[in-house]
Design a protein around this motif. Structure first.
Motif, mmCIF file in Angstrom:
data_model
loop_
_atom_site.group_PDB
_atom_site.id
_atom_site.type_symbol
_atom_site.label_atom_id
_atom_site.label_comp_id
_atom_site.label_asym_id
_atom_site.label_seq_id
_atom_site.Cartn_x
_atom_site.Cartn_y
_atom_site.Cartn_z
ATOM 1 N N ASP A 287 11.526 8.797 3.935
ATOM 2 C CA ASP A 287 11.687 7.399 3.507
ATOM 3 C C ASP A 287 11.386 6.418 4.639
ATOM 4 O O ASP A 287 11.408 5.202 4.444
ATOM 5 C CB ASP A 287 13.107 7.146 2.973
ATOM 6 C CG ASP A 287 13.361 7.835 1.639
ATOM 7 O OD1 ASP A 287 12.376 8.099 0.928
ATOM 8 O OD2 ASP A 287 14.528 8.131 1.325
ATOM 9 N N LEU A 288 11.127 6.956 5.838
ATOM 10 C CA LEU A 288 10.555 6.134 6.906
ATOM 11 C C LEU A 288 9.048 6.289 6.765
ATOM 12 O O LEU A 288 8.488 7.341 7.055
ATOM 13 C CB LEU A 288 11.011 6.626 8.286
ATOM 14 C CG LEU A 288 10.493 5.800 9.465
ATOM 15 C CD1 LEU A 288 11.206 4.452 9.532
ATOM 16 C CD2 LEU A 288 10.662 6.550 10.782
ATOM 17 N N MET A 289 8.404 5.246 6.269
ATOM 18 C CA MET A 289 7.013 5.379 5.850
ATOM 19 C C MET A 289 6.055 4.635 6.771
ATOM 20 O O MET A 289 6.367 3.542 7.253
ATOM 21 C CB MET A 289 6.861 4.838 4.420
ATOM 22 C CG MET A 289 7.799 5.517 3.444
ATOM 23 S SD MET A 289 7.525 4.972 1.752
ATOM 24 C CE MET A 289 5.968 5.737 1.429
ATOM 25 N N PRO A 290 4.880 5.248 7.028
ATOM 26 C CA PRO A 290 3.860 4.515 7.781
ATOM 27 C C PRO A 290 3.487 3.253 7.021
ATOM 28 O O PRO A 290 3.393 3.265 5.797
ATOM 29 C CB PRO A 290 2.689 5.488 7.883
ATOM 30 C CG PRO A 290 2.972 6.591 6.934
ATOM 31 C CD PRO A 290 4.424 6.582 6.626
ATOM 32 N N PHE A 291 3.278 2.181 7.740
ATOM 33 C CA PHE A 291 3.071 0.882 7.094
ATOM 34 C C PHE A 291 1.614 0.660 6.727
ATOM 35 O O PHE A 291 0.710 0.909 7.522
ATOM 36 C CB PHE A 291 3.535 -0.238 8.031
ATOM 37 C CG PHE A 291 3.422 -1.599 7.411
ATOM 38 C CD1 PHE A 291 4.281 -1.986 6.403
ATOM 39 C CD2 PHE A 291 2.436 -2.492 7.823
ATOM 40 C CE1 PHE A 291 4.176 -3.250 5.822
ATOM 41 C CE2 PHE A 291 2.328 -3.745 7.247
ATOM 42 C CZ PHE A 291 3.200 -4.119 6.246
ATOM 43 N N ASP A 292 1.402 0.192 5.505
ATOM 44 C CA ASP A 292 0.072 -0.191 5.041
ATOM 45 C C ASP A 292 0.188 -1.586 4.423
ATOM 46 O O ASP A 292 0.919 -1.773 3.449
ATOM 47 C CB ASP A 292 -0.441 0.823 4.006
ATOM 48 C CG ASP A 292 -1.818 0.455 3.474
ATOM 49 O OD1 ASP A 292 -1.896 -0.443 2.600
ATOM 50 O OD2 ASP A 292 -2.815 1.045 3.923
ATOM 51 N N ALA A 293 -0.514 -2.555 5.008
ATOM 52 C CA ALA A 293 -0.357 -3.957 4.597
ATOM 53 C C ALA A 293 -0.693 -4.169 3.123
ATOM 54 O O ALA A 293 0.039 -4.851 2.403
ATOM 55 C CB ALA A 293 -1.230 -4.858 5.472
ATOM 56 N N ARG A 294 -1.806 -3.590 2.662
ATOM 57 C CA ARG A 294 -2.223 -3.792 1.266
ATOM 58 C C ARG A 294 -1.236 -3.184 0.290
ATOM 59 O O ARG A 294 -0.836 -3.827 -0.688
ATOM 60 C CB ARG A 294 -3.636 -3.202 1.069
ATOM 61 C CG ARG A 294 -4.195 -3.334 -0.331
ATOM 62 C CD ARG A 294 -4.501 -4.743 -0.757
ATOM 63 N NE ARG A 294 -5.513 -5.395 0.030
ATOM 64 C CZ ARG A 294 -5.918 -6.670 -0.170
ATOM 65 N NH1 ARG A 294 -5.338 -7.390 -1.131
ATOM 66 N NH2 ARG A 294 -6.832 -7.213 0.586
ATOM 67 N N ASP A 295 -0.779 -1.964 0.565
ATOM 68 C CA ASP A 295 0.209 -1.330 -0.315
ATOM 69 C C ASP A 295 1.501 -2.146 -0.344
ATOM 70 O O ASP A 295 2.129 -2.306 -1.384
ATOM 71 C CB ASP A 295 0.531 0.097 0.171
ATOM 72 C CG ASP A 295 -0.537 1.107 -0.252
ATOM 73 O OD1 ASP A 295 -1.425 0.723 -1.030
ATOM 74 O OD2 ASP A 295 -0.449 2.271 0.181
#
Length: 301
Positions: A287-295
């Motif tokens: 639940d610690l997720m890599p960040f993706d701006a569009r998503d």
């Protein structure tokens, strides 16, 4: 559950709040007049983008609407999404871990989820076949090293710790020597979140940074600032102070599933011009997720 759906679910409180305020703006106006823009700006401030960032987003939207001759609120919604993605895109969102070992120095005030974030990161990195060593540099909080030891066990990572009240820089030094001897790929260092005053905290972090620089001059190094999203604009104030103190290179925003003001992510990235690299949307390690701006923006709006 798919990657996007997980973010969407984690941001459900923010999305519901924004759907109520932003939704009424986009559905309640038939054209893009001054009243539309005023209402939109107010809605973005309520989502915790902050006055400055919200104002900047709306000014950019006015400009784009004029240039592209946008007339419909739905066209403005799509343009706003693009603008928010651009505001969030301030650098590489992947961790810079090209050397062996690489170092991640994790900083932030107590209570933001720093130790848990380190544990989750360790589990993810060991899952990528990396040899990870945890360094219990928060020697001021009694339970910090014990908590880190539990996470090390879960993650299958090594840990270096000393007694409570030990010199944090000495623990980091020991951790670096152990990492070299054991062939570790990544050293994850916990640090104290609160000392007697800002000057003490600054001195402590500077001392740790000097040890890392002296012992591993060629190593890739990330300074990961952990912020609690539920603190909103207070988190932004903390972030500005830590940027000044510690040369922050990356941000992890935790507890986004617990707030209706997830817009703070945009405020932090825009105000600090430091990439958000992780968002926390729950209790589990993944639940610690890599960040993706569009998503992120699609899940938000």
């Amino acid at each position: 559950m798919g990657f996007f759906n997980k973010i969407k679910e984690g941001l459900s409180k923010t999305r519901k709040a924004m759907a109520t305020t932003l939704g009424s703006v986009f559905s309640g106006f038939s054209n893009l007049d001054d009243e539309f823009y005023d209402e939109l700006e107010e809605s973005l401030i309520l989502a915790d983008l902050g006055v400055e960032t919200a104002g900047k987003a709306v000014a950019a939207l006015r400009k784009r609407a004029k240039e592209n001759r946008l007339k419909e609120p739905e066209e403005a919604r799509q343009a706003l999404k693009d603008i928010l993605v651009e505001m969030l895109t301030v650098g590489d969102t992947a961790l810079n871990l090209g050397t062996k070992p690489s170092v991640i120095l994790v900083i932030g005030v107590n209570g933001v989820g720093k130790t848990t974030t380190i544990g989750k990161l360790a589990k993810q990195l060991t899952g990528q076949e990396k040899k990870v060593l945890l360094c219990a540099g928060d020697t001021f909080r009694a339970a910090a090293a014990d908590q880190l030891e539990i996470w090390a066990g879960r993650a299958g990572a090594d840990i270096v710790r000393q007694h409570e009240g030990a010199d944090p820089a000495a623990v980091v030094y020991d951790g670096i020597q152990a990492a070299k001897a054991r062939g570790a790929d990544v050293i994850l260092c916990d640090t104290a979140g609160r000392l007697h005053n800002k000057a003490n905290l600054m001195n402590e972090l500077n001392k740790i940074s000097r040890i890392i620089q002296r012992e591993l001059p060629e190593a890739d190094k990330e300074v990961l600032l952990v912020l609690d999203a539920t603190t909103g604009q207070n988190g932004l104030i903390q972030a500005k102070e830590f940027k000044e103190i510690a040369g922050v290179t990356a941000i992890a925003l935790t507890k986004l599933d617990g707030t209706a003001k997830g817009g703070i992510v945009i405020a932090v990235a825009d105000a600090l011009q430091i990439p958000v690299k992780f968002i926390g949307v729950g209790e589990k390690a993944d639940d610690l997720m890599p960040f993706d701006a569009r998503d992120f923006v699609n899940a938000l709006l």
